[in-house]
Design a protein around this motif. Structure first.
Motif, mmCIF file in Angstrom:
data_model
loop_
_atom_site.group_PDB
_atom_site.id
_atom_site.type_symbol
_atom_site.label_atom_id
_atom_site.label_comp_id
_atom_site.label_asym_id
_atom_site.label_seq_id
_atom_site.Cartn_x
_atom_site.Cartn_y
_atom_site.Cartn_z
ATOM 1 N N UNK A 119 48.020 34.052 -31.166
ATOM 2 C CA UNK A 119 47.811 32.756 -31.596
ATOM 3 C C UNK A 119 46.533 32.604 -32.371
ATOM 4 N N UNK A 120 45.500 33.204 -32.146
ATOM 5 C CA UNK A 120 44.322 33.031 -32.898
ATOM 6 C C UNK A 120 44.413 33.379 -34.303
ATOM 7 N N UNK A 121 45.107 34.532 -34.825
ATOM 8 C CA UNK A 121 45.394 34.849 -36.257
ATOM 9 C C UNK A 121 46.380 34.082 -36.549
ATOM 10 N N UNK A 122 47.449 33.985 -35.846
ATOM 11 C CA UNK A 122 48.633 32.903 -36.169
ATOM 12 C C UNK A 122 49.303 33.125 -37.668
ATOM 13 N N UNK A 123 49.511 34.192 -38.084
ATOM 14 C CA UNK A 123 49.961 34.395 -39.391
ATOM 15 C C UNK A 123 51.717 34.653 -39.003
ATOM 16 N N UNK A 124 52.748 33.865 -39.237
ATOM 17 C CA UNK A 124 54.051 34.016 -39.100
ATOM 18 C C UNK A 124 54.663 35.348 -39.260
ATOM 19 N N UNK A 125 55.200 36.027 -38.231
ATOM 20 C CA UNK A 125 55.650 37.406 -38.826
ATOM 21 C C UNK A 125 57.339 37.296 -38.338
ATOM 22 N N UNK A 126 57.934 38.366 -38.687
ATOM 23 C CA UNK A 126 59.373 38.487 -38.379
ATOM 24 C C UNK A 126 59.363 39.978 -37.767
ATOM 25 N N UNK A 127 58.961 39.879 -36.463
ATOM 26 C CA UNK A 127 58.972 41.247 -35.942
ATOM 27 C C UNK A 127 60.301 42.232 -35.895
ATOM 28 N N UNK A 128 61.314 41.447 -36.038
ATOM 29 C CA UNK A 128 62.764 42.091 -36.150
ATOM 30 C C UNK A 128 63.013 42.521 -37.527
ATOM 31 N N UNK A 129 62.382 41.920 -38.398
ATOM 32 C CA UNK A 129 62.638 42.527 -39.797
ATOM 33 C C UNK A 129 63.164 41.420 -40.499
ATOM 34 N N UNK A 130 62.916 41.026 -41.928
ATOM 35 C CA UNK A 130 63.703 40.495 -42.453
ATOM 36 C C UNK A 130 63.539 40.859 -44.056
ATOM 37 N N UNK A 131 64.700 40.608 -44.875
ATOM 38 C CA UNK A 131 64.629 41.030 -46.269
ATOM 39 C C UNK A 131 63.396 40.818 -47.170
ATOM 40 N N UNK A 132 62.822 39.858 -46.818
ATOM 41 C CA UNK A 132 61.627 39.660 -47.633
ATOM 42 C C UNK A 132 60.732 40.432 -47.297
ATOM 43 N N UNK A 133 60.034 40.375 -46.082
ATOM 44 C CA UNK A 133 58.714 40.858 -45.290
ATOM 45 C C UNK A 133 59.122 42.470 -44.895
ATOM 46 N N UNK A 134 60.485 42.740 -44.469
ATOM 47 C CA UNK A 134 60.607 44.184 -43.872
ATOM 48 C C UNK A 134 59.760 44.084 -42.410
ATOM 49 N N UNK A 135 59.750 45.454 -42.080
ATOM 50 C CA UNK A 135 59.241 45.346 -40.693
ATOM 51 C C UNK A 135 57.779 45.193 -40.789
ATOM 52 N N UNK A 136 57.118 44.847 -39.266
ATOM 53 C CA UNK A 136 55.535 44.704 -39.370
ATOM 54 C C UNK A 136 55.236 45.798 -38.843
ATOM 55 N N UNK A 137 54.256 46.360 -39.542
ATOM 56 C CA UNK A 137 53.588 47.759 -39.447
ATOM 57 C C UNK A 137 52.899 47.608 -38.042
ATOM 58 N N UNK A 138 52.287 46.625 -37.688
ATOM 59 C CA UNK A 138 51.331 46.822 -36.446
ATOM 60 C C UNK A 138 52.270 46.453 -35.205
ATOM 61 N N UNK A 139 53.336 45.774 -35.533
ATOM 62 C CA UNK A 139 54.265 45.499 -34.432
ATOM 63 C C UNK A 139 54.899 46.796 -33.747
ATOM 64 N N UNK A 140 55.242 47.755 -34.616
ATOM 65 C CA UNK A 140 55.642 48.890 -34.308
ATOM 66 C C UNK A 140 54.623 49.763 -33.237
ATOM 67 N N UNK A 141 53.309 49.556 -33.850
ATOM 68 C CA UNK A 141 52.359 50.247 -33.059
ATOM 69 C C UNK A 141 52.188 49.733 -31.761
ATOM 70 N N UNK A 142 52.413 48.374 -31.688
ATOM 71 C CA UNK A 142 52.166 47.597 -30.575
ATOM 72 C C UNK A 142 53.157 48.204 -29.383
ATOM 73 N N UNK A 143 54.443 48.140 -29.911
ATOM 74 C CA UNK A 143 55.630 48.642 -29.171
ATOM 75 C C UNK A 143 55.418 50.020 -28.633
ATOM 76 N N UNK A 144 54.768 50.994 -29.399
ATOM 77 C CA UNK A 144 54.642 52.209 -29.114
ATOM 78 C C UNK A 144 53.177 52.377 -27.983
ATOM 79 N N UNK A 145 52.208 51.297 -28.026
ATOM 80 C CA UNK A 145 51.251 51.346 -26.888
ATOM 81 C C UNK A 145 52.120 50.770 -25.575
#
Length: 351
Positions: free
Chosen positions: A82-108
């Motif tokens: 919430x502190x950073x609060x940048x809207x993300x689309x962790x499941x991916x969308x056509x404009x942004x694609x997949x979030x690089x740090x969300x994949x890392x988070x899942x791997x943790x």
């Protein structure tokens, strides 16, 4: 002239706070909040460790403090997002694609989840099988712990490198941050995974199996035994030791059996049991922890060097030195210093 602040990724903040509480807030420029969160977490953890292992500490309080530290940790991770609060689309969308740090988070959380998020089912399954398998095996084979932790970290690194580059996310990509997250998570897992080994080297956990130390110790009491190679037993200490050969033979005990008794005679002292009391060098030993008088007689005998005379507090129902002789110093594992469970029995065993 308009100065734009660097774009920050809330999932990077989550990864950072997962390693050190408050680090994600620090990344989000919330320094005061970061210090408060970090300080609160550290205080709770230190206090819980003291309450659990210190002779005067309360085990029940330790559990509450550990729970509170867990709540602070989870809220810290949520707040980092919430502190950073940048809207993300962790499941991916056509404009942004997949979030690089969300994949890392899942791997943790679990190796392979980041790859599945990226659509790499086979690679994800391989990371999951190898990482989870090694983690389970490390419970029984400690040398496998660094290997298991390394596989988990490699899974996070692979998820980062496998995420397609997107113009919208380039500002959040950082080799330095990647090193912090991957190396930090590796050290964190190694540290947490090594905790049982560190505890076992310093403290032995024992369950009282008999009534030989009643009323001080009751059947089922769980005790902490301090391991210390420099420990020198003192009069009236409660010691845990490996049964000497004479005890194994006379009591038909297993060679791996650990006994718990109280130190009554030190090296060079003359011990005698008569008239219902213990006599040390001709003087009655005051023992408020013993109920009733002793019904047998023993001695007098001189305690040999590097040996001890030990008795159970339940004097008339204990297989101890009056039955099998003196206890060699090398057989002593440590001193029992605390009953840590059950909750209504928690107390210090130190004099």
């Amino acid at each position: 002239m308009i100065v734009r602040r660097p774009v920050k990724d809330c999932w990077l903040a989550v990864n950072l706070s997962g390693i050190i509480p408050g680090l994600g807030q620090f990344y989000g420029d919330q320094w005061t909040k970061a210090i408060v969160i970090f300080s609160a977490f550290v205080v709770l953890v230190i206090h819980s460790i003291w309450s659990l292992f210190a002779a005067e500490g309360s085990t029940t309080k330790a559990f509450w403090l550990i729970g509170a530290a867990g709540v602070v940790y989870l809220l810290n991770v949520w707040d980092a997002f919430a502190t950073v609060g940048r809207p993300l689309y962790p499941l991916g969308n056509k404009r942004q694609g997949q979030d690089v740090w969300y994949g890392v988070f899942l791997s943790q959380i679990l190796p392979g989840l980041g790859q599945w998020y990226l659509g790499q089912a086979v690679v994800g399954g391989l990371f999951l099988a190898v990482g989870a398998g090694l983690a389970m095996m490390a419970n029984y084979q400690t040398p496998l712990l660094p290997v298991a932790c390394t596989v988990w970290s490699i899974a996070g690194y692979h998820a980062y490198r496998s995420t397609p580059a997107s113009p919208m996310q380039k500002p959040s990509r950082s080799t330095a941050m990647l090193a912090v997250v991957i190396l930090g998570s590796l050290l964190l897992r190694l540290g947490i995974g090594s905790v049982p080994m560190w505890i076992d080297q310093a403290v032995l956990q024992c369950i009282v199996p008999s009534e030989s130390m009643m009323p001080t110790l009751q059947v089922g009491d769980r005790t902490f035994v301090s391991r210390n190679s420099l420990y020198q037993p003192a009069l009236k200490d409660i010691v845990v030791f490996k049964a000497p050969p004479e005890a194994i033979e006379l009591l038909e005990a297993d060679s791996e059996t650990l006994f718990v008794k109280r130190v009554i005679g030190l090296p060079g002292k003359t011990v005698e049991v008569r008239a219902g009391n213990v006599w040390i060098d001709g003087q009655i030993l005051e023992e408020a922890y013993v109920d009733g008088s002793i019904e047998y007689q023993w001695g007098p005998e001189l305690v040999p060097p590097e040996s001890y005379f030990v008795l159970g507090d339940n004097r008339n129902a204990s297989g101890d030195s009056h039955v099998w002789g003196f206890l060699p110093r090398e057989n002593i594992v440590g001193t029992a210093y605390k009953i840590y469970w059950p909750a209504d029995r928690v107390r210090s065993l130190q004099r």
